[in-house]
Design an enzyme around this catalytic site. Structure first.
Site, PDB file in Angstrom:
ATOM      1  N   ARG A  90       6.150  -2.604  -0.627  1.00 51.96           N
ATOM      2  CA  ARG A  90       5.709  -2.435  -2.237  1.00 51.96           C
ATOM      3  C   ARG A  90       6.872  -2.199  -3.050  1.00 51.96           C
ATOM      4  O   ARG A  90       7.376  -1.167  -2.930  1.00 51.96           O
ATOM      5  CB  ARG A  90       4.455  -1.582  -2.233  1.00 51.96           C
ATOM      6  N   ASP A 123       8.779  -0.869  -5.556  1.00 55.02           N
ATOM      7  CA  ASP A 123       8.207  -0.075  -6.737  1.00 55.02           C
ATOM      8  C   ASP A 123       9.091  -0.360  -8.089  1.00 55.02           C
ATOM      9  O   ASP A 123      10.257  -0.328  -7.776  1.00 55.02           O
ATOM     10  CB  ASP A 123       8.330   1.424  -6.023  1.00 55.02           C
ATOM     11  N   GLU A 136       5.497  -4.389  -7.530  1.00 53.87           N
ATOM     12  CA  GLU A 136       4.704  -3.436  -8.608  1.00 53.87           C
ATOM     13  C   GLU A 136       5.360  -3.500  -9.781  1.00 53.87           C
ATOM     14  O   GLU A 136       6.452  -2.920 -10.093  1.00 53.87           O
ATOM     15  CB  GLU A 136       4.866  -2.141  -7.993  1.00 53.87           C
ATOM     16  N   ASP A 173      -2.204   5.563  -9.194  1.00 53.89           N
ATOM     17  CA  ASP A 173      -1.809   5.936 -10.894  1.00 53.89           C
ATOM     18  C   ASP A 173      -2.660   5.787 -11.746  1.00 53.89           C
ATOM     19  O   ASP A 173      -3.962   5.429 -11.404  1.00 53.89           O
ATOM     20  CB  ASP A 173      -0.868   4.769 -10.950  1.00 53.89           C
TER      21      ASP A 173
HETATM   22  C1  GLC Z   1       5.432   3.667  -9.499  1.00 60.53           C
HETATM   23  C2  GLC Z   1       4.467   4.307  -8.647  1.00 60.53           C
HETATM   24  C3  GLC Z   1       4.042   5.842  -9.476  1.00 60.53           C
HETATM   25  C4  GLC Z   1       5.719   6.306  -9.659  1.00 60.53           C
HETATM   26  C5  GLC Z   1       6.652   5.381 -10.286  1.00 60.53           C
HETATM   27  C6  GLC Z   1       8.019   6.070 -10.260  1.00 60.53           C
HETATM   28  O1  GLC Z   1       4.878   3.324 -10.489  1.00 60.53           O
HETATM   29  O2  GLC Z   1       3.215   3.794  -8.653  1.00 60.53           O
HETATM   30  O3  GLC Z   1       3.305   6.628  -8.672  1.00 60.53           O
HETATM   31  O4  GLC Z   1       5.429   7.410 -10.565  1.00 60.53           O
HETATM   32  O5  GLC Z   1       6.502   4.332  -9.637  1.00 60.53           O
HETATM   33  O6  GLC Z   1       8.570   5.797  -8.967  1.00 60.53           O
END
Ligand code: GLC
Length: 596
Positions: free
Chosen positions: A254, A256, A298, A366
């Protein structure tokens, strides 16, 4: 590997030359990177290489309607990695074939954004287990037909990662891994057009660090330092770190915060073309060294920006991307009892390249970010801000709503940022006082899951939703978390509910839906989908191919839909002829013709 190199190496070289070709020593750097890829391929265990071959021969393996994801924090689901392994039979019972464990690599000491501030990509967080435990878990999961998905936090590292520590100690090469400015001049210039991810708890995008003699770019919390992808060393280090994890048996990454990888003055520094080139280069590397591995983007961005993360048949990027607009639109539809914005989202969702899919979901760790829906909420001349702010208020329980959630990162009741809460609490199970209210709340919960399961995507359940677990308010007593209401939806797994799951209405109903989904090839991620515009505003009607129809009533009133011919309800076997009438918040999956 040589055959794959022949196909993908030219692509990789072209992308990297575009990104880094101007750097002195580019050729030597590229030579070293290619040598590292070769070494990592040689080190790849035989069992994983066999999986690579199998998946390379069938690249759409993850699009089947039999694929089902489950997402959990290690500490909440099993205590540690061994505890997660002990829950494999439960995952199998639900038909899970993909397990996303939220960050489990060594995290920053102290506050670390639920593990999203990584201090080592090569070690498991000691509180969760050892590297040997991880190896054992991936092996056991694979034997159970479950692919392990791990976060790969590629936008930033913790301020106690070795690179950050070395940079603070004055190491020039380490400093160049970050974006550091001696004074406020550049930060102020960038800030003019940057957004804010955490406007309340972490305002601004730069943190002053004395040891660095200046300001460090930190999009998220101040202890999460953005990496400088304009530096080829960052790209190479991250690519090999990903492959080392892949060699431990992680099958899905994933990726991020992918939208933020490249910064450009005068823009919001999101979704930049170079960010896509970086992802395409990572994809080429995975295609060469570990083609059994999937990349999942993501990127919580407006619908129109999403498809680029899945690339095209000519320029492959990620295999999977979160459809955050669809998720948020489901919640908006419930609050408005209208499917108008959701239909816009679906109209704005293009056909995808081959062997790529959306990830559909109801909740995750989230917030439900409302801003991704701005365009769809404005369609037809609506005031998008007012509309989304109303939804955000609705989920706090305002205006007599059944919901019991919290607003995220917004003290202004007229602004919309995000909403938090476990699904069961947001659909009204927590506040239900009568059997009828409970029944309606349960229907809303199944309705949203029905959408995620029938849309044509890889659906991922969020831990606890299958048991209708409610909000966890304990974060309010932890000073370091009290300001971040995302902790509402991060409860510990409820063993009591789990033991009694066979009596649990949610668990049983969801299992029936999951079983029905597995039976119907029309629900595969890549089977055709048509939005039927003749449904009433409160209802969403999706045809999957010629023989499958999903009807979803997002309103509190019964809604009818005229049917052509005879259909069978896939869940209870009833035959329908002429029309389907759905109770408030009910859903129906219909198959053309009479069941055999
Ligand atoms: C992504 C994660 C979130 C986190 C952010 C910073 O959006 O899902 O939980 O705070 O990245 O790493």
């Amino acid at each position: 590997m040589s055959q794959r190199l022949a196909v993908h190496e030219p692509v990789l070289r072209r992308l990297l030359a575009g990104l880094y070709g101007e750097h002195a020593h580019f050729d030597a750097w590229l030579g070293e990177l290619m040598a590292s890829l070769e070494a990592l391929h040689s080190a790849r265990p035989a069992e994983l290489r066999a999986l690579d071959e199998q998946r390379a021969a069938q690249p759409d393996w993850f699009l089947s309607q039999r694929m089902l994801g489950y997402c959990a924090y290690v500490q909440n689901f099993g205590g540690d990695l061994n505890g997660v392994a002990a829950r494999i039979p439960y995952l199998q019972e639900m038909g899970v074939s993909y397990l996303h464990l939220l960050p489990f690599l060594r995290a920053r000491a102290g506050e670390n954004d639920g593990g999203f501030a990584v201090s080592s990509f090569d070690d498991v967080e000691p509180a969760l287990g050892t590297n040997a435990d991880l190896d054992a878990l991936t092996t056991q999961l694979r034997a159970a037909g479950i692919s392990l998905c791990s976060d790969f936090i590629l936008n930033h590292v913790a301020d106690d990662h070795a690179w950050a520590l070395a940079a603070k100690a004055g190491d020039a090469a380490a400093r160049a891994m970050f974006l550091v400015y001696p004074d406020r001049e550049m930060p102020d210039r960038y800030e003019r057009t940057l957004g804010q991810v955490f406007p309340q708890v972490a305002p601004g995008n730069f943190v002053q660090v004395d040891a660095m003699g200046g300001w460090v770019w930190s999009t998220f919390y101040p202890y999460q330092w953005d990496l400088n992808y304009a530096n080829p060393a960052v790209f190479a280090e991250m690519a090999v770190a990903l492959l080392r994890l892949a060699n431990r048996g992680i099958e899905v990454f994933r990726l991020d915060s992918t939208a933020f990888l490249w910064k450009r003055e005068g823009t919001n520094s999101m979704n930049q073309p170079e960010a896509h080139q970086i992802l395409q280069a990572l994809r080429a590397i995975v295609d060469i060294v570990a083609p059994g591995v999937l990349l999942k983007a993501e990127a919580i961005v407006p619908t129109c920006e999403l498809p680029a993360y899945l690339g095209s048949d000519e320029a492959r990027e990620c295999h999977i991307a979160y459809h955050s607009s669809l998720m948020a639109a489901g919640w908006l539809a419930l609050s408005e009892q209208s499917t108008s914005a959701m239909r816009e989202v679906i109209r704005n969702t293009p056909a995808l390249p081959q062997a790529a899919t959306w990830l559909s979901y109801v909740r995750c760790h989230d917030d439900i970010g409302w801003n991704v829906l701005r365009a769809e909420a404005a369609a037809g001349g609506h005031d998008a801000n007012a509309r989304l702010a109303r939804a955000a208020r609705f989920y706090t329980g305002a205006e007599d709503s059944y919901a019991a959630g919290a607003s995220f990162q917004s003290s202004d009741p007229n602004a919309a940022h995000g909403s938090n809460g476990m699904a069961a609490s947001l659909v009204g199970l927590q506040t239900a006082r009568s059997d009828e209210e409970r029944e309606q709340a349960m229907r809303r919960m199944l309705l949203l899951h029905g959408l995620a399961l029938s849309f044509g995507a890889l659906p991922v359940l969020y831990m606890g939703d299958e048991l209708a677990m409610e909000n966890d308010y304990s974060y309010l007593h932890r000073p370091q978390h009290a300001m971040d209401s995302r902790w509402l939806q991060r409860p510990r797994f409820d063993d009591e509910r789990w033991q009694h799951r066979s009596e649990g209405c949610m668990y049983q109903s969801l299992q029936s839906l999951l079983a029905a989904r597995r039976r119907h090839e029309a629900l595969a991620a890549n089977a055709p989908r048509t939005l039927l515009d003749d449904a009433p505003d409160g209802m969403l009607a999706l045809a999957r191919g010629e023989r499958f129809l999903a009807l979803m009533n997002f309103s509190g009133q019964p809604q009818s839909y005229a049917l052509q011919g005879r259909w069978t309800d896939c869940l209870d076997g009833r035959i329908l002829d002429g029309a389907a009438t759905l109770a408030p918040y009910a859903m129906q999956w219909l198959e053309r013709g009479a069941a055999a």
